[in-house]
Design a protein around this motif. Sequence first.
Motif, PDB file in Angstrom:
ATOM      1  N   PHE A 410       0.820  -1.215   0.000  1.00  0.00           N
ATOM      2  CA  PHE A 410       0.000   0.000   0.000  1.00  0.00           C
ATOM      3  C   PHE A 410       0.854   1.266   0.000  1.00  0.00           C
ATOM      4  CE2 PHE A 410      -2.740  -3.281   1.974  1.00  0.00           C
ATOM      5  CZ  PHE A 410      -3.696  -3.335   0.976  1.00  0.00           C
ATOM      6  N   ASP A 411       1.965   1.244   0.724  1.00  0.00           N
ATOM      7  CA  ASP A 411       2.887   2.378   0.676  1.00  0.00           C
ATOM      8  C   ASP A 411       3.652   2.401  -0.636  1.00  0.00           C
ATOM      9  OD1 ASP A 411       2.105   3.300   3.063  1.00  0.00           O
ATOM     10  OD2 ASP A 411       3.935   2.854   4.157  1.00  0.00           O
ATOM     11  N   GLY A 412       3.834   1.215  -1.240  1.00  0.00           N
ATOM     12  CA  GLY A 412       4.611   1.133  -2.469  1.00  0.00           C
ATOM     13  C   GLY A 412       3.903   1.679  -3.689  1.00  0.00           C
ATOM     14  N   GLY A 416       2.154   6.064  -7.353  1.00  0.00           N
ATOM     15  CA  GLY A 416       1.837   5.707  -8.724  1.00  0.00           C
ATOM     16  C   GLY A 416       2.984   5.156  -9.546  1.00  0.00           C
ATOM     17  N   TRP A 417       4.231   5.296  -9.074  1.00  0.00           N
ATOM     18  CA  TRP A 417       5.382   4.918  -9.891  1.00  0.00           C
ATOM     19  C   TRP A 417       5.412   3.428 -10.191  1.00  0.00           C
ATOM     20  CZ3 TRP A 417       8.697   7.679 -12.716  1.00  0.00           C
ATOM     21  CH2 TRP A 417       9.824   7.049 -13.205  1.00  0.00           C
ATOM     22  N   ILE A 418       5.199   2.603  -9.173  1.00  0.00           N
ATOM     23  CA  ILE A 418       5.246   1.157  -9.394  1.00  0.00           C
ATOM     24  C   ILE A 418       4.100   0.714 -10.292  1.00  0.00           C
ATOM     25  CG2 ILE A 418       3.940   0.599  -7.299  1.00  0.00           C
ATOM     26  CD1 ILE A 418       6.749  -1.477  -8.947  1.00  0.00           C
ATOM     27  N   LEU A 419       2.956   1.388 -10.214  1.00  0.00           N
ATOM     28  CA  LEU A 419       1.842   1.063 -11.111  1.00  0.00           C
ATOM     29  C   LEU A 419       2.230   1.319 -12.568  1.00  0.00           C
ATOM     30  CD1 LEU A 419      -1.164   2.558  -9.103  1.00  0.00           C
ATOM     31  CD2 LEU A 419      -0.489   0.156  -9.271  1.00  0.00           C
ATOM     32  N   LEU A 420       2.959   2.402 -12.789  1.00  0.00           N
ATOM     33  CA  LEU A 420       3.435   2.700 -14.140  1.00  0.00           C
ATOM     34  C   LEU A 420       4.415   1.633 -14.614  1.00  0.00           C
ATOM     35  CD1 LEU A 420       4.040   6.568 -13.822  1.00  0.00           C
ATOM     36  CD2 LEU A 420       2.061   5.404 -14.830  1.00  0.00           C
ATOM     37  N   ALA A 436       5.919  11.242 -16.525  1.00  0.00           N
ATOM     38  CA  ALA A 436       5.868  10.607 -15.204  1.00  0.00           C
ATOM     39  C   ALA A 436       6.769  11.352 -14.221  1.00  0.00           C
ATOM     40  CB  ALA A 436       6.298   9.149 -15.309  1.00  0.00           C
ATOM     41  N   ASN A 437       6.397  11.306 -12.953  1.00  0.00           N
ATOM     42  CA  ASN A 437       7.159  11.953 -11.883  1.00  0.00           C
ATOM     43  C   ASN A 437       7.867  10.870 -11.070  1.00  0.00           C
ATOM     44  OD1 ASN A 437       5.908  14.692 -12.310  1.00  0.00           O
ATOM     45  ND2 ASN A 437       4.067  13.522 -11.802  1.00  0.00           N
ATOM     46  N   LYS A 438       9.202  10.896 -11.086  1.00  0.00           N
ATOM     47  CA  LYS A 438       9.933   9.827 -10.430  1.00  0.00           C
ATOM     48  C   LYS A 438      10.100  10.104  -8.936  1.00  0.00           C
ATOM     49  CE  LYS A 438      14.621  11.510 -11.465  1.00  0.00           C
ATOM     50  NZ  LYS A 438      15.898  11.176 -12.108  1.00  0.00           N
ATOM     51  N   VAL A 448      -0.689  12.165  -7.736  1.00  0.00           N
ATOM     52  CA  VAL A 448      -1.980  11.990  -8.400  1.00  0.00           C
ATOM     53  C   VAL A 448      -1.792  11.905  -9.918  1.00  0.00           C
ATOM     54  CG1 VAL A 448      -4.225  13.051  -8.857  1.00  0.00           C
ATOM     55  CG2 VAL A 448      -3.269  13.119  -6.546  1.00  0.00           C
ATOM     56  N   GLU A 449      -0.880  12.707 -10.456  1.00  0.00           N
ATOM     57  CA  GLU A 449      -0.612  12.671 -11.893  1.00  0.00           C
ATOM     58  C   GLU A 449      -0.138  11.281 -12.323  1.00  0.00           C
ATOM     59  OE1 GLU A 449       2.202  15.712 -12.740  1.00  0.00           O
ATOM     60  OE2 GLU A 449       0.742  17.350 -12.672  1.00  0.00           O
ATOM     61  N   ASN A 450       0.773  10.699 -11.546  1.00  0.00           N
ATOM     62  CA  ASN A 450       1.239   9.341 -11.857  1.00  0.00           C
ATOM     63  C   ASN A 450       0.095   8.339 -11.821  1.00  0.00           C
ATOM     64  OD1 ASN A 450       3.879  10.126 -12.219  1.00  0.00           O
ATOM     65  ND2 ASN A 450       4.646   9.230 -10.320  1.00  0.00           N
TER      66      ASN A 450
END
Length: 635
Positions: A410-412, A416-420, A436-438, A448-450
């Motif tokens: 849940f923290d990971g 959104g990065w890992i979802l991308l 994408a925002n790293k 939110v953008e990710n």
Amino acid sequence: MAAFGGVVVSDPLLASQFTQNELRSLKSEFESLGSSSDVITAKEFKDGLSKLAFIQEPLTEEEVASIVKERSSSLDFEAFLSIYLEMQKSGVKISPQKSPASEFLKRSTTTLIHTVHDSEKKAYADHINSHLADDPDLRDILPIDSSTDDLFDAVQDGILICKLINVAVPGTIDERALNMKKNLNPWEKIENQTLCLNSAKAIGCSVVNIGTEDLIAGRSHLVLGLLSQIIKIQLLSGVNLKAAPELAEMLNDTEDIEELLRLPAEKVLLKWVNYHLQKAGFSREITNFSSDLKDGEAYSVLLNVLAPESCDLSPLDLQDPYDRAKAVLAQAERINCRKYLTPRDITCGSANLNLAFLAYLFHERNGLTADNSLTYAELIQDHEQDSRDERVFRVWINSLGTTTYVDQLFDGVWDGWILLEILDKLEPGSINWKAANKPPIKMPFKKVENCNQAIDAARKLRLSLVNVAGSDIVQGNRKLILAFLWQLMRYHTLQLLKNIKLRGKEVSDYDILKWANNKVKRSGKDSRMESFKDKSLSSGIFFLDLLWAVEPRVVNWQLVTKGVTDDEKKQNAVYVISVARKLGCSVFLLWDDIVEVRPKMVMILAATVMLWSLGEKAKKAANTAAVLELHNEVS
């Protein structure tokens, strides 16, 4: 793998140049150069360049000048990786690696950054000797002589590592599924190693780029890497609130118990170290298991806090770091806690062995009290079902070979990065990485953008995400996150099935159900499932019939129960999972998912067996076609 966790590289192109093995070793080298685990100064880089372990020959002044040119500012890890690649191209003798990572891993003689460290070999051999000494199945190979390479011979039949996995996470492998006789033939060794790797993956190990042939050949860097992960999982299994409720003592007035629940075990261990150091007035914060511990000062203070009657602060009076490390370990020996580390491991900043030592120290003497800890038991239990699902999805994500290693689901995912990364793995090119925002991401709207981009990409794959917004993921809505991940996992499985079919036909849940029933029926068995909710599946009999139908030799029917009582159902379910893994199926569910007939997990199990069966059929067809083609050529 060469180290205990995953290493994040935000640039996908850069990340693709390395395996996780190499990233972990290079990360350790990077951290050894400076006082910070995040950045190093240009001066620290220049001063430490010639001392890096992967540089095989001393550098000339000209080479040093060429490498450090235009490096006037600080360097982060990704800049360090870029320099490493530049050194390869410029001809600096750092390794024999001149081919992609996959080729590199096929070479049993490679010495780049996977050099076998005698200290790790000794530490892992001693650990195995200690925890498996009484196992009658291993009496012919234990104890392992840690001064030789016997460790790499001992793992070749797969039995020892399977046993070690069961020590780390009891009940993972049904040992009835192991080929245990002496003088196993090559096929039986492959079966054992297949069971080993699939089980290691199921408990959270990263086994990307490790094959059964690597373990059978005893390839040292890959064997040590896998052992390090298994042992880490074992040692950290008690570093959590459920196993040690007294950890709640570390929370201050501004911290919430939920924060501690969400921390991965490594972070909890560091928090524990810093909690005791701060109480003792130690000025520095320990942020890693490598460079921050190299001078031995933190160890001296920590041991004094935990055992003042046996450990004083005299090591701090020693000026030489090696002498100080020797004195620290001498004090650890007084309280029977000297394990895993040598003085050289401390001064060299061995992240693996420092973590192992601290985890053992925590287990033996954590210096915390259990007062009021029971008040948190109910909260922990509330997350029990979530944790089962969390484990399945987390292990599945890590099995994909994503650059980011997920410790806490849940923290990971909330930035959104890992979802991308997942979506890019499932559908390459589906993510606009420029937008994408790293990580690390401080601004919530960037997260939110990710998440919004991930949702948009998922919808293009025709996943059902009604009324789901990026803000729901950022806010940690567990129900929506689990539902999203379930759809991604299901899509991945169905796509694999689709790709293996000759006509590329879409595969539905009904197709899987129909295939499984037909397979069992054609084998002469009478069992059948009406749906993935069929309560008769709880006996485990249908899945054993299915596994027998696709490969008769893998099921020993003398070990199968009638599946009537709860205990009989459990025995069969445990056996089903181990037999499927031995066959080569990637199975992430738990035995109780079968007994409770959880439809989603049951469907995935049937699909993975179908995937293996169709894959084997496709291989045979390809081999037959190749033989016919060769025959036509020579006729």
